[in-house]
Design a protein around this motif. Structure first.
Motif, mmCIF file in Angstrom:
data_model
loop_
_atom_site.group_PDB
_atom_site.id
_atom_site.type_symbol
_atom_site.label_atom_id
_atom_site.label_comp_id
_atom_site.label_asym_id
_atom_site.label_seq_id
_atom_site.Cartn_x
_atom_site.Cartn_y
_atom_site.Cartn_z
ATOM 1 N N ASP A 1 51.152 50.181 35.561
ATOM 2 C CA ASP A 1 50.652 50.601 34.248
ATOM 3 C C ASP A 1 49.145 50.384 34.081
ATOM 4 O OD1 ASP A 1 53.253 51.210 33.643
ATOM 5 O OD2 ASP A 1 53.662 49.285 32.663
ATOM 6 N N ARG A 2 48.626 49.246 34.600
ATOM 7 C CA ARG A 2 47.245 48.877 34.305
ATOM 8 C C ARG A 2 46.323 48.915 35.509
ATOM 9 N NH1 ARG A 2 47.076 45.476 29.883
ATOM 10 N NH2 ARG A 2 44.809 45.596 30.137
ATOM 11 N N GLY A 3 46.857 49.016 36.711
ATOM 12 C CA GLY A 3 46.004 49.092 37.888
ATOM 13 C C GLY A 3 45.901 47.780 38.640
ATOM 14 N N LEU A 4 45.285 47.839 39.815
ATOM 15 C CA LEU A 4 45.233 46.700 40.731
ATOM 16 C C LEU A 4 44.390 45.561 40.172
ATOM 17 C CD1 LEU A 4 45.955 45.494 43.487
ATOM 18 C CD2 LEU A 4 43.963 46.678 44.453
ATOM 19 N N GLN A 5 43.252 45.875 39.581
ATOM 20 C CA GLN A 5 42.363 44.836 39.071
ATOM 21 C C GLN A 5 43.092 43.932 38.070
ATOM 22 O OE1 GLN A 5 38.851 44.732 39.831
ATOM 23 N NE2 GLN A 5 38.489 42.921 38.593
ATOM 24 N N VAL A 6 43.725 44.531 37.075
ATOM 25 C CA VAL A 6 44.420 43.756 36.045
ATOM 26 C C VAL A 6 45.613 43.009 36.634
ATOM 27 C CG1 VAL A 6 45.688 43.911 33.861
ATOM 28 C CG2 VAL A 6 43.674 45.356 34.257
ATOM 29 N N ALA A 7 46.340 43.656 37.547
ATOM 30 C CA ALA A 7 47.518 43.014 38.141
ATOM 31 C C ALA A 7 47.124 41.779 38.934
ATOM 32 C CB ALA A 7 48.256 44.010 39.025
ATOM 33 N N ALA B 1 39.263 33.252 40.742
ATOM 34 C CA ALA B 1 39.416 34.628 41.233
ATOM 35 C C ALA B 1 38.106 35.383 41.164
ATOM 36 C CB ALA B 1 40.486 35.353 40.430
ATOM 37 N N GLU B 2 37.769 36.078 42.253
ATOM 38 C CA GLU B 2 36.625 36.993 42.318
ATOM 39 C C GLU B 2 37.179 38.340 42.778
ATOM 40 O OE1 GLU B 2 33.564 35.457 44.789
ATOM 41 O OE2 GLU B 2 33.606 33.453 43.881
ATOM 42 N N ILE B 3 37.485 39.172 41.825
ATOM 43 C CA ILE B 3 38.180 40.429 42.125
ATOM 44 C C ILE B 3 37.302 41.597 41.692
ATOM 45 C CG2 ILE B 3 40.238 41.817 41.673
ATOM 46 C CD1 ILE B 3 41.675 39.152 41.054
ATOM 47 N N ASP B 4 37.002 42.464 42.642
ATOM 48 C CA ASP B 4 36.198 43.653 42.359
ATOM 49 C C ASP B 4 36.714 44.793 43.234
ATOM 50 O OD1 ASP B 4 34.299 45.465 41.578
ATOM 51 O OD2 ASP B 4 32.674 44.618 42.781
ATOM 52 N N VAL B 5 37.685 45.513 42.732
ATOM 53 C CA VAL B 5 38.286 46.604 43.501
ATOM 54 C C VAL B 5 38.032 47.922 42.775
ATOM 55 C CG1 VAL B 5 40.049 45.210 44.610
ATOM 56 C CG2 VAL B 5 40.504 46.172 42.371
ATOM 57 N N HIS C 1 49.825 52.982 48.236
ATOM 58 C CA HIS C 1 50.271 52.025 49.241
ATOM 59 C C HIS C 1 49.222 50.946 49.487
ATOM 60 C CE1 HIS C 1 47.808 54.653 51.838
ATOM 61 N NE2 HIS C 1 47.734 53.616 52.651
ATOM 62 N N VAL C 2 47.940 51.281 49.294
ATOM 63 C CA VAL C 2 46.877 50.279 49.455
ATOM 64 C C VAL C 2 46.947 49.264 48.322
ATOM 65 C CG1 VAL C 2 44.379 49.913 49.534
ATOM 66 C CG2 VAL C 2 45.389 51.880 50.712
ATOM 67 N N GLN D 1 39.476 36.075 46.694
ATOM 68 C CA GLN D 1 38.416 37.083 46.714
ATOM 69 C C GLN D 1 39.016 38.403 47.179
ATOM 70 O OE1 GLN D 1 35.813 34.688 49.391
ATOM 71 N NE2 GLN D 1 34.228 35.002 47.850
ATOM 72 N N VAL D 2 38.801 39.436 46.395
ATOM 73 C CA VAL D 2 39.269 40.775 46.746
ATOM 74 C C VAL D 2 38.141 41.748 46.450
ATOM 75 C CG1 VAL D 2 41.031 42.543 46.398
ATOM 76 C CG2 VAL D 2 41.634 40.137 46.109
ATOM 77 N N ARG D 3 37.722 42.483 47.458
ATOM 78 C CA ARG D 3 36.643 43.460 47.272
ATOM 79 C C ARG D 3 36.741 44.533 48.348
ATOM 80 N NH1 ARG D 3 34.145 39.113 49.872
ATOM 81 N NH2 ARG D 3 32.904 39.660 51.716
ATOM 82 N N GLU D 4 36.068 45.643 48.098
ATOM 83 C CA GLU D 4 36.058 46.745 49.065
ATOM 84 C C GLU D 4 34.930 46.518 50.056
ATOM 85 O OE1 GLU D 4 36.551 51.594 49.033
ATOM 86 O OE2 GLU D 4 35.323 50.654 47.483
ATOM 87 N N VAL D 5 35.247 46.632 51.329
ATOM 88 C CA VAL D 5 34.267 46.483 52.400
ATOM 89 C C VAL D 5 34.367 47.714 53.288
ATOM 90 C CG1 VAL D 5 33.518 45.099 54.355
ATOM 91 C CG2 VAL D 5 34.462 43.969 52.337
ATOM 92 N N GLY D 6 33.402 48.602 53.176
ATOM 93 C CA GLY D 6 33.449 49.828 53.962
ATOM 94 C C GLY D 6 34.645 50.675 53.569
ATOM 95 N N ASP D 7 35.479 50.981 54.544
ATOM 96 C CA ASP D 7 36.662 51.806 54.283
ATOM 97 C C ASP D 7 37.927 50.969 54.236
ATOM 98 O OD1 ASP D 7 36.693 51.088 56.901
ATOM 99 O OD2 ASP D 7 37.170 53.066 57.706
ATOM 100 N N ALA D 8 37.801 49.718 53.781
ATOM 101 C CA ALA D 8 38.962 48.833 53.695
ATOM 102 C C ALA D 8 38.796 47.887 52.508
ATOM 103 C CB ALA D 8 39.144 48.036 54.988
#
Length: 428
Positions: free
Chosen positions: A307-313, A327-331, A338-339, A366-373
């Motif tokens: 309902d709210r997306g990965l960041q909120v979850a 938490a340091e979350i930036d997605v 599936h990702v 920590q969750v963040r985008e690095v390149g294509d992952a």
């Protein structure tokens, strides 16, 4: 009193000299390897083709394929040892158990790589000859230019003989010839590393294309098959765990709820007060069952994620953790489903392990985008000693990541800290 500083010329790096010598050795030996490979292969192919009307012709062709395979393996070894180039060996077709003698003998002819090896033995002579000739010519120019001043005295000198320097209008005589040949030798010396590197690359590129490119395709196929098998295993493990959790949790509570309601019905006439108490217990059981079913539903498809997306979850997951989490979350938004699901379960499983097994007082996510992952990193200050043994949560996590071409990293020395990291490809 003044002193004059004499600047010494910068020495040539030893690595550059070694690289030039290895390239030269590879190029010079290319012809010496390609010539017997060509001769043996062509002779055997011609003989086999001529005898195809008999069974012996097919056997000779199979022998030609095996000979070509031997030269192909030797060429891959030369590329790896002399050029330092990746040259993976493809998987050759092997006889199956129960095959007869004739079918086993003909197995090389049913393997596509065997025919690529044969092609290499035939066309490799062309690039091998070019590499050999160019390398010999350049080294001859270098050595001739460097030593011409010494051996020119033994050259015959006729009345009408004119040297190269005189033909170019640079003067006549031994000095002019020596200087011109020294200049040509210097030019050849400066360009030698580039020239031998070029011809070595030309020959090795043809070899790699025919002898090793199929190995990369085979590795990719194996990787896809492994990922598919991992996805099936992960799905099967999830279903078994869900079945076990339902059996051990909600199912047992529902059985007890049925028994409580039956007891309350019998107590209504004889003891209404106890019946009311029993109904209160049953209502409590209903509430606990609903809460447990909600918990299980989060393991199937977390509603907040949908309902709210990965960041909120993920933020909610960190807030609900039994261990305090920084938490340091930036997605980014718009990641494939599936990702998002895999990333969520990586964090969820890692935090569950922290709460159950680590003895930690705090954790960091920590969750963040690095390149294509998407990079996930979960660190705790627990006792360490975690491992990916079968039957533990991290083993299932590795299977889930493998199913999406992801990778799992674990650092957990005894005494801590424990760091679980994962890369989840986004495919973007």
């Amino acid at each position: 009193m003044t002193s004059t500083a004499v600047m010494s010329p910068r020495p040539i790096p030893a690595g550059a000299v070694r690289r030039t010598l290895l390239d030269s050795g590879y190029a010079l030996s290319a012809f010496l390897v390609a010539l017997p490979a060509f001769v043996l292969t062509v002779v055997l192919l011609s003989l086999g083709a001529g005898l195809l009307v008999l069974v012996y012709g097919v056997l000779v062709l199979a022998l030609a394929a095996m000979v070509a395979r031997g030269f192909a393996r030797f060429e891959r070894l030369r590329m790896r040892s002399m050029l330092g180039r990746e040259a993976p060996s493809p998987s050759y077709l092997c006889p199956r158990e129960g095959d007869g003698l004739l079918r086993r003998t003909l197995t090389p002819l049913r393997d596509p790589q065997s025919w690529l090896d044969l092609v290499w033995c035939v066309v490799g002579l062309v690039t091998g000859t070019v590499a050999f000739a160019v390398t010999v010519a350049w080294w001859a120019a270098v050595l001739t230019g460097a030593t011409y001043w010494f051996w020119q005295v033994w050259l015959p000198d006729g009345e009408d003989d004119g040297g190269l320097a005189e033909l170019l209008g640079l003067g006549s005589g031994a000095v002019a010839e020596s200087l011109l040949n020294a200049a040509l030798g210097l030019v050849a010396l400066v360009t030698l590393p580039f020239v031998v590197r070029l011809v070595a690359w030309l020959h090795s590129s043809l070899a790699w294309g025919l002898l090793s490119s199929r190995a990369e395709l085979q590795q990719e196929v194996r990787r896809v098959e492994t990922g598919r098998s991992a996805a099936r295993r992960a799905e099967a493990e999830s279903l078994r765990r869900l079945e076990r959790d339902i059996h051990d949790g909600p199912q047992q509570r529902m059985v007890r709820l049925g028994m409580d309601l039956g007891r309350a019905r019998r107590q209504l006439e004889s003891d209404p007060t106890r019946a009311a108490a029993t109904l209160e217990e049953a209502l409590a059981q209903v509430g606990e069952t609903v809460e447990e079913l909600r918990s299980l539903s989060r393991g199937i498809a977390p509603p907040l994620l949908v309902d709210r997306g990965l960041q909120v979850a993920l933020e909610d997951l960190a807030a609900r953790s039994a261990v305090p989490v920084a938490a340091e979350i930036d997605v980014p938004e718009g990641l494939p489903p599936h990702v998002e699901t895999t990333t969520y379960f990586v964090v969820s499983e890692a935090l569950t392990n922290v709460a159950k097994h680590s003895g930690a007082t705090s954790a960091r996510v920590q969750v963040r985008e690095v390149g294509d992952a998407v990079l996930v990193r979960v660190e705790d200050d627990g006792t360490g000693g975690a491992h990916e043994a079968k039957g533990h949560g991290l083993a299932g996590l590795g299977q889930r990541l493998l199913a999406v071409d992801g990778t799992l990293g674990l650092e957990s020395p005894v005494g801590g800290p424990t760091v679980v990291s994962a890369l989840v490809p986004t495919g973007r």
